[in-house]
Design a protein around this motif. Structure first.
Motif, PDB file in Angstrom:
ATOM      1  N   GLY A   2       0.811  -1.213   0.000  1.00 38.37           N
ATOM      2  CA  GLY A   2       0.000   0.000   0.000  1.00 38.37           C
ATOM      3  C   GLY A   2       0.842   1.261   0.000  1.00 38.37           C
ATOM      4  O   GLY A   2       1.943   1.299   0.559  1.00 38.37           O
ATOM      5  N   LYS A   3       0.298   2.280  -0.636  1.00 41.33           N
ATOM      6  CA  LYS A   3       1.011   3.559  -0.721  1.00 41.33           C
ATOM      7  C   LYS A   3       1.144   4.208   0.644  1.00 41.33           C
ATOM      8  O   LYS A   3       2.153   4.869   0.934  1.00 41.33           O
ATOM      9  CB  LYS A   3       0.251   4.479  -1.672  1.00 41.33           C
ATOM     10  CG  LYS A   3       0.964   5.777  -1.974  1.00 41.33           C
ATOM     11  CD  LYS A   3       0.191   6.593  -2.987  1.00 41.33           C
ATOM     12  CE  LYS A   3       0.885   7.909  -3.286  1.00 41.33           C
ATOM     13  NZ  LYS A   3       0.131   8.715  -4.277  1.00 41.33           N
ATOM     14  N   GLU A   4       0.136   4.033   1.498  1.00 38.69           N
ATOM     15  CA  GLU A   4       0.187   4.639   2.833  1.00 38.69           C
ATOM     16  C   GLU A   4       1.324   4.041   3.649  1.00 38.69           C
ATOM     17  O   GLU A   4       2.054   4.751   4.346  1.00 38.69           O
ATOM     18  CB  GLU A   4      -1.147   4.448   3.555  1.00 38.69           C
ATOM     19  CG  GLU A   4      -2.310   5.207   2.964  1.00 38.69           C
ATOM     20  CD  GLU A   4      -2.857   4.544   1.705  1.00 38.69           C
ATOM     21  OE1 GLU A   4      -2.460   3.374   1.437  1.00 38.69           O
ATOM     22  OE2 GLU A   4      -3.665   5.183   1.004  1.00 38.69           O
ATOM     23  N   MET A   5       1.479   2.711   3.575  1.00 39.54           N
ATOM     24  CA  MET A   5       2.550   2.054   4.320  1.00 39.54           C
ATOM     25  C   MET A   5       3.902   2.504   3.815  1.00 39.54           C
ATOM     26  O   MET A   5       4.830   2.720   4.611  1.00 39.54           O
ATOM     27  CB  MET A   5       2.420   0.530   4.191  1.00 39.54           C
ATOM     28  CG  MET A   5       3.393  -0.237   5.070  1.00 39.54           C
ATOM     29  SD  MET A   5       3.094   0.105   6.834  1.00 39.54           S
ATOM     30  CE  MET A   5       4.387  -0.878   7.586  1.00 39.54           C
ATOM     31  N   CYS A   6       4.027   2.650   2.518  1.00 37.58           N
ATOM     32  CA  CYS A   6       5.276   3.146   1.946  1.00 37.58           C
ATOM     33  C   CYS A   6       5.585   4.539   2.481  1.00 37.58           C
ATOM     34  O   CYS A   6       6.735   4.834   2.849  1.00 37.58           O
ATOM     35  CB  CYS A   6       5.192   3.171   0.418  1.00 37.58           C
ATOM     36  SG  CYS A   6       6.628   3.895  -0.405  1.00 37.58           S
ATOM     37  N   GLY A   7       4.571   5.394   2.529  1.00 36.38           N
ATOM     38  CA  GLY A   7       4.769   6.747   3.026  1.00 36.38           C
ATOM     39  C   GLY A   7       5.205   6.762   4.482  1.00 36.38           C
ATOM     40  O   GLY A   7       6.077   7.548   4.872  1.00 36.38           O
ATOM     41  N   ILE A   8       4.614   5.879   5.298  1.00 30.93           N
ATOM     42  CA  ILE A   8       4.959   5.831   6.724  1.00 30.93           C
ATOM     43  C   ILE A   8       6.397   5.365   6.914  1.00 30.93           C
ATOM     44  O   ILE A   8       7.164   5.951   7.697  1.00 30.93           O
ATOM     45  CB  ILE A   8       3.991   4.902   7.474  1.00 30.93           C
ATOM     46  CG1 ILE A   8       2.583   5.503   7.477  1.00 30.93           C
ATOM     47  CG2 ILE A   8       4.470   4.657   8.896  1.00 30.93           C
ATOM     48  CD1 ILE A   8       1.534   4.601   8.064  1.00 30.93           C
ATOM     49  N   VAL A   9       6.788   4.308   6.191  1.00 33.49           N
ATOM     50  CA  VAL A   9       8.143   3.778   6.326  1.00 33.49           C
ATOM     51  C   VAL A   9       9.167   4.797   5.849  1.00 33.49           C
ATOM     52  O   VAL A   9      10.200   5.009   6.487  1.00 33.49           O
ATOM     53  CB  VAL A   9       8.290   2.456   5.547  1.00 33.49           C
ATOM     54  CG1 VAL A   9       9.732   1.970   5.583  1.00 33.49           C
ATOM     55  CG2 VAL A   9       7.369   1.393   6.124  1.00 33.49           C
ATOM     56  N   ARG A  10       8.879   5.450   4.735  1.00 33.31           N
ATOM     57  CA  ARG A  10       9.786   6.478   4.236  1.00 33.31           C
ATOM     58  C   ARG A  10       9.861   7.653   5.210  1.00 33.31           C
ATOM     59  O   ARG A  10      10.923   8.249   5.393  1.00 33.31           O
ATOM     60  CB  ARG A  10       9.338   6.957   2.856  1.00 33.31           C
ATOM     61  CG  ARG A  10       9.551   5.950   1.750  1.00 33.31           C
ATOM     62  CD  ARG A  10       9.007   6.432   0.433  1.00 33.31           C
ATOM     63  NE  ARG A  10       9.605   7.696   0.027  1.00 33.31           N
ATOM     64  CZ  ARG A  10       9.202   8.410  -1.020  1.00 33.31           C
ATOM     65  NH1 ARG A  10       8.177   7.984  -1.753  1.00 33.31           N
ATOM     66  NH2 ARG A  10       9.805   9.536  -1.333  1.00 33.31           N
ATOM     67  N   PHE A  11       8.738   7.987   5.841  1.00 34.16           N
ATOM     68  CA  PHE A  11       8.716   9.062   6.836  1.00 34.16           C
ATOM     69  C   PHE A  11       9.650   8.731   7.991  1.00 34.16           C
ATOM     70  O   PHE A  11      10.469   9.561   8.410  1.00 34.16           O
ATOM     71  CB  PHE A  11       7.287   9.258   7.338  1.00 34.16           C
ATOM     72  CG  PHE A  11       7.171  10.221   8.491  1.00 34.16           C
ATOM     73  CD1 PHE A  11       7.140  11.580   8.267  1.00 34.16           C
ATOM     74  CD2 PHE A  11       7.093   9.757   9.795  1.00 34.16           C
ATOM     75  CE1 PHE A  11       7.027  12.479   9.324  1.00 34.16           C
ATOM     76  CE2 PHE A  11       6.988  10.625  10.857  1.00 34.16           C
ATOM     77  CZ  PHE A  11       6.955  11.995  10.616  1.00 34.16           C
ATOM     78  N   ILE A  12       9.532   7.510   8.524  1.00 37.13           N
ATOM     79  CA  ILE A  12      10.378   7.092   9.642  1.00 37.13           C
ATOM     80  C   ILE A  12      11.837   7.073   9.227  1.00 37.13           C
ATOM     81  O   ILE A  12      12.727   7.509   9.976  1.00 37.13           O
ATOM     82  CB  ILE A  12       9.948   5.698  10.145  1.00 37.13           C
ATOM     83  CG1 ILE A  12       8.527   5.761  10.708  1.00 37.13           C
ATOM     84  CG2 ILE A  12      10.917   5.186  11.208  1.00 37.13           C
ATOM     85  CD1 ILE A  12       7.965   4.406  11.100  1.00 37.13           C
ATOM     86  N   TYR A  13      12.095   6.604   8.004  1.00 34.08           N
ATOM     87  CA  TYR A  13      13.473   6.495   7.529  1.00 34.08           C
ATOM     88  C   TYR A  13      14.135   7.865   7.411  1.00 34.08           C
ATOM     89  O   TYR A  13      15.176   8.123   8.028  1.00 34.08           O
ATOM     90  CB  TYR A  13      13.501   5.771   6.183  1.00 34.08           C
ATOM     91  CG  TYR A  13      14.841   5.843   5.496  1.00 34.08           C
ATOM     92  CD1 TYR A  13      15.903   5.060   5.935  1.00 34.08           C
ATOM     93  CD2 TYR A  13      15.055   6.702   4.417  1.00 34.08           C
ATOM     94  CE1 TYR A  13      17.138   5.134   5.325  1.00 34.08           C
ATOM     95  CE2 TYR A  13      16.282   6.781   3.803  1.00 34.08           C
ATOM     96  CZ  TYR A  13      17.326   5.988   4.250  1.00 34.08           C
ATOM     97  OH  TYR A  13      18.544   6.077   3.641  1.00 34.08           O
ATOM     98  N   PHE A  14      13.542   8.755   6.615  1.00 30.89           N
ATOM     99  CA  PHE A  14      14.164  10.059   6.374  1.00 30.89           C
ATOM    100  C   PHE A  14      14.193  10.912   7.641  1.00 30.89           C
ATOM    101  O   PHE A  14      15.140  11.679   7.863  1.00 30.89           O
ATOM    102  CB  PHE A  14      13.435  10.799   5.254  1.00 30.89           C
ATOM    103  CG  PHE A  14      13.680  10.207   3.896  1.00 30.89           C
ATOM    104  CD1 PHE A  14      14.918  10.335   3.284  1.00 30.89           C
ATOM    105  CD2 PHE A  14      12.689   9.516   3.231  1.00 30.89           C
ATOM    106  CE1 PHE A  14      15.166   9.787   2.033  1.00 30.89           C
ATOM    107  CE2 PHE A  14      12.916   8.960   1.979  1.00 30.89           C
ATOM    108  CZ  PHE A  14      14.157   9.102   1.375  1.00 30.89           C
ATOM    109  N   LEU A  15      13.165  10.776   8.475  1.00 28.38           N
ATOM    110  CA  LEU A  15      13.138  11.515   9.735  1.00 28.38           C
ATOM    111  C   LEU A  15      14.360  11.191  10.581  1.00 28.38           C
ATOM    112  O   LEU A  15      15.058  12.083  11.077  1.00 28.38           O
ATOM    113  CB  LEU A  15      11.857  11.176  10.504  1.00 28.38           C
ATOM    114  CG  LEU A  15      11.801  11.597  11.977  1.00 28.38           C
ATOM    115  CD1 LEU A  15      11.769  13.112  12.087  1.00 28.38           C
ATOM    116  CD2 LEU A  15      10.591  10.985  12.667  1.00 28.38           C
TER     117      LEU A  15
END
Length: 339
Positions: free
Chosen positions: A89-102
Motif C-alpha cells: 500500500g502507498k500509505e505504508m510506503c509513506g509511513i516507512v519512508r517518513f520514519i526512515y528520512f526523519l
C-alpha cells in the motif's frame, strides 16, 4: 536544452537495481540490523538503568540511540521494496519512508548538536556553566525533533496528495522523470551545513587539546586519547554520510544535463551503494558509545566484575587525585561520541 534533457529523462525512468547491488544490500543490511539492534539495545539499557547522573552526553546519546533504532526498524521494509514489487500500500510506503528520512536527518543533527556542545565546553569553559545543562540539552533535542517531524510530515502529506501509480509499485526507488528539488534542500540543510559546523567544532576542539599537551605533560595520554576519539568520530561521519549526499547532488544535476541512460544507470547504482554504506553509521554509533565516558564503560561492567570497579575507583597509580578529577571533568565533553 532543458526541454531536451526532459525528453531524455523520459527514456530513463524506473532504472533497475543490478543483481550485484541487491546482493550487496543484503550483505550490508542484515548484519547492520542484527548488530545494530544488539549494540543499541545494550547502550540504551546502560544509559537508562546503569548511569545515575544525568549529563548532556547522556541526553544526546539516548536521543541518538532512539533515532538509530527507529532507522533500523525500516531495514526489513527497504529490503522488501528493493527485491519485491511493493504491494503493502502507498500509505505504508509513506509511513516507512517518513520514519526512515526523519531519523536519518535526526541522527545527523544530534551528532552536530553534540559537536557544538563539546566545542562550547572546551573553548568557553566559563560560559559552558551557563550554556550547558542536561535540561538545555533536552530542550535542544525536543526542538530538533519538532522541526524535523514537522518538515517531514508536510512532505508526507504533500506526497500523499499526488496520485501516482508508479509510487504504489515502487517504494524507496524514485523515478527520475522530474527533478526532486527537495534533494537539494535536504542535502544542503540536512547534511552539508551540519557537516561544516561539525568539522569546525571538531577541528577547533582538536587544536585546543593539542595545546594542552604542550602545557601539561601529565595529561598527555588522556588528551591524545580524546583527540583520537574526536578525529575518529569526524572520520566516521564523513565516510558514512558524505558519499551518499554527493551522489544525491550528482543525480539531481543529471536531470538538467544531456546524458545517456547508461550514465544515469551508473549514478543510480552508485547512490544505492552509497546510501547502503551510510547505514553502517547505526553500528558505528553504538561502538562509539563505549568511548563516550569513563562511567559508561564502568557501568556496562557492573553486573559482571565488581572487583574491576573496586580497582578502577581506587587506582594505585602515582597520580594526584585532584589532578585526575580535574582532567576527567575537563576531557569528558571531548570523549562524547562524534555527533
Amino acid at each position: 536544452m532543458l526541454q531536451m534533457a526532459t525528453i531524455s529523462r523520459t527514456n530513463c525512468t524506473n532504472l533497475e537495481l543490478e543483481p550485484s547491488v541487491r546482493l550487496f544490500q543484503l550483505i550490508i543490511f542484515i548484519p547492520t540490523l542484527i548488530f545494530g539492534l544488539a549494540f543499541n539495545g545494550l547502550a540504551l539499557w546502560v544509559f537508562f538503568f546503569r548511569l545515575k547522573k544525568w549529563t548532556e552526553t547522556r541526553v544526546y546519546m539516548i536521543n541518538l540511540i532512539i533515532s538509530d533504532c527507529s532507522l533500523l526498524f525500516t531495514f526489513p521494509f527497504r529490503l522488501y521494496a528493493y527485491n519485491i514489487p511493493w504491494n503493502l500500500g502507498k500509505e505504508m510506503c509513506g509511513i516507512v519512508r517518513f520514519i526512515y528520512f526523519l531519523n536519518v536527518y535526526m541522527s545527523i543533527l544530534i551528532i552536530t548538536a553534540v559537536a557544538v556542545d563539546r566545542y562550547v565546553a572546551i573553548k568557553h569553559p566559563l560560559k559552558a556553566k551557563v550554556l550547558r545543562s542536561p535540561v538545555k540539552a533536552a530542550i535542544v533535542c525536543i526542538f530538533l525533533w519538532i522541526i524535523v517531524i514537522s518538515l517531514h510530515t508536510y512532505l508526507l502529506v504533500h506526497d500523499a496528495q499526488r496520485n501516482s501509480t508508479q509510487e504504489s509499485v515502487y517504494c524507496f526507488q524514485q523515478s527520475v522523470d522530474r527533478p526532486m528539488k527537495r534533494i537539494i534542500y535536504s542535502s544542503v540543510f540536512g547534511f552539508f551545513l551540519p557537516f561544516l559546523i561539525l568539522s569546525f567544532c571538531s577541528i577547533q576542539v582538536m587544536r585546543i587539546l593539542k595545546k594542552k599537551i604542550t602545557e601539561s605533560e601529565d595529561c598527555e595520554r588522556s588528551v591524545r586519547k580524546a583527540i583520537q576519539i574526536v578525529a575518529a568520530n569526524l572520520s566516521v561521519f564523513i565516510i558514512c554520510f558524505l558519499p551518499d549526499n554527493v551522489g544525491k547532488m550528482i543525480r539531481f544535476g543529471l536531470w538538467y544535463s544531456w546524458t545517456s541512460c547508461a550514465i544515469n544507470q551508473r549514478v543510480h547504482t552508485y547512490t544505492h551503494i552509497a546510501t547502503c554504506l551510510s547505514h553502517l553509521n547505526c553500528c558505528l554509533d553504538a561502538i562509539c558509545y563505549y568511548f563516550v565516558a569513563k562511567e559508561f564503560w564502568e557501568a556496562s561492567h557492573l553486573p559482571f566484575t565488581s572487583k574491576y570497579l573496586q580497582k578502577a575507583r581506587n587506582p594505585t597509580q602515582e597520580t594526584d587525585p585532584k589532578q585526575e578529577i580535574n582532567l576527567t571533568q575537563e576531557l569528558s565533553p571531548t570523549q562524547e561520541r562524534y555527533l
